[in-house]
Design an enzyme around this catalytic site. Sequence first.
Site, PDB file in Angstrom:
ATOM      1  N   LYS A 198       9.678  84.073   7.039  1.00  0.00           N
ATOM      2  CA  LYS A 198      10.437  83.257   6.096  1.00  0.00           C
ATOM      3  C   LYS A 198       9.556  82.748   4.959  1.00  0.00           C
ATOM      4  O   LYS A 198      10.021  82.565   3.833  1.00  0.00           O
ATOM      5  CB  LYS A 198      11.101  82.097   6.838  1.00  0.00           C
ATOM      6  CG  LYS A 198      12.311  82.547   7.660  1.00  0.00           C
ATOM      7  CD  LYS A 198      13.016  81.387   8.284  1.00  0.00           C
ATOM      8  CE  LYS A 198      14.362  81.810   8.859  1.00  0.00           C
ATOM      9  NZ  LYS A 198      14.307  82.936   9.757  1.00  0.00           N
ATOM     10  N   GLU A 282      11.821  72.676   5.251  1.00  0.00           N
ATOM     11  CA  GLU A 282      12.550  72.717   3.987  1.00  0.00           C
ATOM     12  C   GLU A 282      13.441  71.485   3.835  1.00  0.00           C
ATOM     13  O   GLU A 282      13.785  70.828   4.834  1.00  0.00           O
ATOM     14  CB  GLU A 282      13.450  73.958   3.926  1.00  0.00           C
ATOM     15  CG  GLU A 282      12.706  75.261   3.812  1.00  0.00           C
ATOM     16  CD  GLU A 282      13.651  76.438   3.711  1.00  0.00           C
ATOM     17  OE1 GLU A 282      13.200  77.494   3.242  1.00  0.00           O
ATOM     18  OE2 GLU A 282      14.838  76.316   4.099  1.00  0.00           O
ATOM     19  N   HIS A 317      23.845  75.720  14.729  1.00  0.00           N
ATOM     20  CA  HIS A 317      23.316  76.590  13.674  1.00  0.00           C
ATOM     21  C   HIS A 317      23.659  78.055  13.911  1.00  0.00           C
ATOM     22  O   HIS A 317      23.007  78.948  13.380  1.00  0.00           O
ATOM     23  CB  HIS A 317      21.802  76.428  13.536  1.00  0.00           C
ATOM     24  CG  HIS A 317      21.369  75.021  13.310  1.00  0.00           C
ATOM     25  ND1 HIS A 317      21.671  74.317  12.170  1.00  0.00           N
ATOM     26  CD2 HIS A 317      20.676  74.165  14.101  1.00  0.00           C
ATOM     27  CE1 HIS A 317      21.173  73.096  12.259  1.00  0.00           C
ATOM     28  NE2 HIS A 317      20.573  72.977  13.413  1.00  0.00           N
ATOM     29  N   ARG A 375      18.934  93.985   9.458  1.00  0.00           N
ATOM     30  CA  ARG A 375      19.704  94.688  10.490  1.00  0.00           C
ATOM     31  C   ARG A 375      21.179  94.573  10.157  1.00  0.00           C
ATOM     32  O   ARG A 375      21.566  93.904   9.207  1.00  0.00           O
ATOM     33  CB  ARG A 375      19.452  94.047  11.862  1.00  0.00           C
ATOM     34  CG  ARG A 375      19.723  92.535  11.854  1.00  0.00           C
ATOM     35  CD  ARG A 375      19.641  91.916  13.222  1.00  0.00           C
ATOM     36  NE  ARG A 375      19.586  90.468  13.197  1.00  0.00           N
ATOM     37  CZ  ARG A 375      20.620  89.666  13.050  1.00  0.00           C
ATOM     38  NH1 ARG A 375      21.817  90.182  12.865  1.00  0.00           N
ATOM     39  NH2 ARG A 375      20.472  88.346  13.049  1.00  0.00           N
TER      40      ARG A 375
END
Length: 775
Positions: A198, A282, A317, A375
């Site tokens: 990430k 973040e 999530h 994917r």
Amino acid sequence: MHPTKRAASATLKRISISNTARRVLATPLLTSTPSSSANVYSPLASASAARCHQPHSALSHSRRYGTVVSDMPVEHNAEQKPLFNKILIANRGEIACRVIRTARKLGVKTVAVYSEVDENAMHVKMADEAYCIGPAPSAESYLRVDKIIDVCKRSGAQAVHPGYGFLSENATFAKELAKAGIVFIGPPVQAIISMGSKSESKDIMTNAGVPCVPGYHGTNQDPSFLLEQAEKITFPVLIKAVMGGGGKGMKVVHKREDFLDALESAKREAMKSFSDDRVLVEKYIVRPRHVEVQVFGDQHGNVVSLWERDCSVQRRHQKIIEEAPAPGLSEETRADLGAKAVAAAKAVKYEGAGTVEFIYDNDTSKFYFMEMNTRLQVEHPVTEMITKQDLVQWQLEVASGNPLPLHQDEIPRVGHAFEARIYAENPRNNFLPDVGPLLYLSTPEPSENLRIEEGFKAGSRIEVFYDPLISKVVAHGRDRTEALRVLRKALEEYHVVGLSTNVQFLRTLAANEDFIEGSVETAFIDKHFDALFPPISAPEPELLAQAALFVALRDQPPVGENSTNSPWASLYARRFGSDVYHRIVQFNLEHGEETKPFQVHVYSTDLGRFDVEVEGVDGAPNTKFTSVTASLASPTQLSSTISNQKRTTTIVSQRPPPDVPASNAPNTAERMHIFHSEGQKTTLVIPPPKWLLSLGGEVLDAAKKGIRAPMPSVVVEVKVNAGDKVKKGQVVVVLESMKTETVLRAEKDGVVVSVGCKKGEMVPEGKELVEIAME
């Protein structure tokens, strides 16, 4: 061979599926043609409809599988390369079945791999060949690169489709396949590495002009340093696993004092899921939407987007309902999202199917790059429904070296589509996953606008070792309103007994006014919690009457049976002076407030005709139904006429496990699952007789009270020892089930009397883990 003996064997077991079995289990793709009134955004016309169907099994009624895609208008020329002759699917469940269906349509042979607990799984039966690769834990089977490559060599598979999850985004796996001369049906290794990180991916996106969320994406993983960065960003912040996905290793932190505990948990989840505990921090956007774009690239440098999806409604999530296209976006924003997604894919020379995920800020209408999944996504069917394309076929074409089947301006956008994920979980218990058998499973009939993507059938067992996804219901319509109406009806017809599922919750969600209006955000469930989880009301007298009639008829011996007993084999039945038989049936609610049992009197007045009286509760008057006709249409269907209304009601009995002592707990008694108006499900409990409760109480009294496992789980960490003092809210045990961590905390101040578990132990639901005595 016994499973433990199989596990000890160094050889791999191979199953050759007979031609007869293949014919019985054939599951061809359906094709569909969009309605002429649908809004089509392309000059390209889709292929004509051609429907076909095959039986699910030799014992089941004939039905179609629901993978609905159109034949792609691919122009074959002299340079067109042939597809693979045989591929291996390194996965299980519905995605393995999904890939097999497309492969079969194209004449490509398939090889399945399976763990010992999946020996009789649907994907094993559907494939042309199947090989056992180890015990149930995925680390010993589905994640064993060496065993999968060995099966490729033995079977002659030329390529591997990884599905999603497991090894689908594992660069090492792709490298090892290349070394062995086997094609990985996915992106290049470097793209997996770059987008799998990430932090690295955000650097690449920034350089490519794709906006990113402010945060710390560096390499320093010192907890105190990360806390400092979080304070600079300002709370709330989001901790995310660097190599993460699917909500694993992700924690929202609202205040400073919770940061370090959340960081530890996120790192632990990340290590288990991705073998890498690095995280980034973040800014957490308060009112975000999750909007993602499906992209596809080929080996010739072409990249296209196939429109966007909205996946905002989530729990833990993780997505539970998705739709395409995203509601409420302007065409300018939609075009900008697609352009940014294509730029992201081109920046890493992407090939194959990928998804670029964005956070869309509802307050500012700005969007930010979140991550790229290298994917095929779980939710890819909604894209297939609105584009009328088979994305698995696209994957096979690209992996074979062929160019993309369509140019960007040829990709249609037809109507609207929804996908609802059916999970084995209990929404009213914080969506905790559940395990167990699918004792009863009845799903809606697929059609040109309804797909049922499933990997399990009735009698299958949902295991603790894997993701709790059972199936996906995918609905299409000419617009959002129609698609949502098709979805709601399908959910009403989706019936499951044996374990907890989210079907009822999804039905409530799909009928929620704010959801219908398209006012979605990732906090939708929390924001509308009261509306989505209304209080469980008492069952209507008509429903109690139907349940009692079902019990009475079920327990009645067959006509003509030579028996001196009452026609109703029960201590509660008795005969009066003539031919009237009286049966009293008691019910409790499975969930909700404890009340006096509901008591129903059933009087047999004539063959197939009854009088029923439902006693009122808390002073309410009794309700009487006279001259009721009722019969059992099947072991799970009651046909009745009550108050001049003819009804056919599905009622499924679930008896308790034989080794569980009787008690007032619902799972220790017989439960009646009643599917009634608009797909609602009510579960009633038939309380055990008092003598049986007395025996069960003696067994239960011998057990101590303490903190118990809420579900079958693996113990990740034990935080206390006997003799330790604990405070209310202190973490005592951490469990993991179906790749999700559950933290158990002390409910009171006290002293630990005993610890009944250890790290790595597999514990059943209800086992006492820690006993705490009040000081």
